[in-house]
Enzyme design. Structure first.
Site, PDB file in Angstrom:
ATOM      1  N   HIS A 167      32.144  -0.284 -23.445  1.00  0.00           N
ATOM      2  CA  HIS A 167      31.229  -0.307 -24.592  1.00  0.00           C
ATOM      3  C   HIS A 167      30.211   0.821 -24.482  1.00  0.00           C
ATOM      4  O   HIS A 167      29.912   1.306 -23.379  1.00  0.00           O
ATOM      5  CB  HIS A 167      30.501  -1.658 -24.649  1.00  0.00           C
ATOM      6  CG  HIS A 167      31.399  -2.793 -25.040  1.00  0.00           C
ATOM      7  ND1 HIS A 167      30.947  -4.073 -25.256  1.00  0.00           N
ATOM      8  CD2 HIS A 167      32.744  -2.815 -25.259  1.00  0.00           C
ATOM      9  CE1 HIS A 167      31.966  -4.844 -25.588  1.00  0.00           C
ATOM     10  NE2 HIS A 167      33.067  -4.115 -25.587  1.00  0.00           N
ATOM     11  N   GLU A 212      27.023   0.835 -24.655  1.00  0.00           N
ATOM     12  CA  GLU A 212      25.875   0.541 -23.782  1.00  0.00           C
ATOM     13  C   GLU A 212      26.215   0.795 -22.315  1.00  0.00           C
ATOM     14  O   GLU A 212      25.386   1.312 -21.567  1.00  0.00           O
ATOM     15  CB  GLU A 212      25.468  -0.934 -23.914  1.00  0.00           C
ATOM     16  CG  GLU A 212      25.006  -1.351 -25.295  1.00  0.00           C
ATOM     17  CD  GLU A 212      26.131  -1.972 -26.102  1.00  0.00           C
ATOM     18  OE1 GLU A 212      27.241  -1.383 -26.122  1.00  0.00           O
ATOM     19  OE2 GLU A 212      25.916  -3.021 -26.706  1.00  0.00           O
ATOM     20  N   CYS A 270      26.666  -7.181 -26.922  1.00  0.00           N
ATOM     21  CA  CYS A 270      27.434  -8.381 -26.633  1.00  0.00           C
ATOM     22  C   CYS A 270      26.868  -9.023 -25.351  1.00  0.00           C
ATOM     23  O   CYS A 270      25.970  -8.471 -24.713  1.00  0.00           O
ATOM     24  CB  CYS A 270      28.916  -8.032 -26.459  1.00  0.00           C
ATOM     25  SG  CYS A 270      29.270  -7.148 -24.938  1.00  0.00           S
ATOM     26  N   CYS A 299      27.089  -6.669 -22.238  1.00  0.00           N
ATOM     27  CA  CYS A 299      26.139  -5.558 -22.191  1.00  0.00           C
ATOM     28  C   CYS A 299      24.705  -6.062 -22.015  1.00  0.00           C
ATOM     29  O   CYS A 299      23.902  -5.433 -21.314  1.00  0.00           O
ATOM     30  CB  CYS A 299      26.259  -4.697 -23.439  1.00  0.00           C
ATOM     31  SG  CYS A 299      27.847  -3.836 -23.513  1.00  0.00           S
TER      32      CYS A 299
HETATM   33 ZN   LIG Z   1      29.052  -4.813 -25.171  1.00  0.00          ZN
END
Ligand SMILES: [Zn+2]
Length: 158
Positions: A64, A66, A94, A97
């Site tokens: 991801h 992040e 999410c 993260c």
């Molecule tokens: Zn994430």
């Protein structure tokens, strides 16, 4: 405090400015046919880490935006922790993260679009670090339109 490019847009707030940098990252993801989510990390008004979603390119569901930006920021800080740092991300993080931000001890998270299905906010428990301050909804429309249009175009091709 003054930031770069302030003369041209005197009304822009630091949060708006840095979210526009995260949006740039999201557009790089879009160019690579990735879900367009971008993130940056700042420290003392400077960008110290950037990243965008790379789950397709790396064939890694944990890649991801992040995660990329946090790791890059820790490398540039030369330490494990990101105290005094702000994570800007175009979509509400999410659970994974948000959990990573706990381990990095990020001081602040600023996100653009809310993610009611997969965002960490759907949990009733606070999973970020107790000292992490959270702000949501910065340039929300731009951030969510990018992702919505991406999925719309994907559906169009089916
Ligand atoms: Zn994430």
């Amino acid at each position: 405090m003054r930031y770069i490019n302030f003369e041209s847009e005197p009304e822009i707030s630091p949060d708006d400015f840095f979210m526009s940098e995260a949006l740039k990252e999201a557009r790089y993801a879009l160019e690579e046919d990735e879900i367009p989510i971008g993130a940056i990390v700042t420290h003392g008004g400077k960008i110290i880490g950037r990243g965008h979603n790379l789950t397709e390119r790396l064939n890694d569901v944990s890649a991801h935006a992040e995660m990329q930006a946090l790791t890059a920021a820790a490398n540039s800080m030369g330490g494990k922790y990101l105290q005094g740092c702000t994570l800007y991300v175009t979509m509400e993080p999410c659970v994974m993260c948000a959990g990573a931000s706990y381990w990095f001890q990020v001081s602040r998270i600023v996100f653009g679009a809310y993610d009611v299905k997969l965002g960490f906010g759907r949990l009733n428990q606070k999973i970020t670090h107790p000292k992490t301050v959270i702000t949501g909804g910065i340039r929300e429309n731009e951030c969510s339109e990018l992702v919505k249009n991406f999925f719309k175009s994907k559906r169009g091709k089916l």
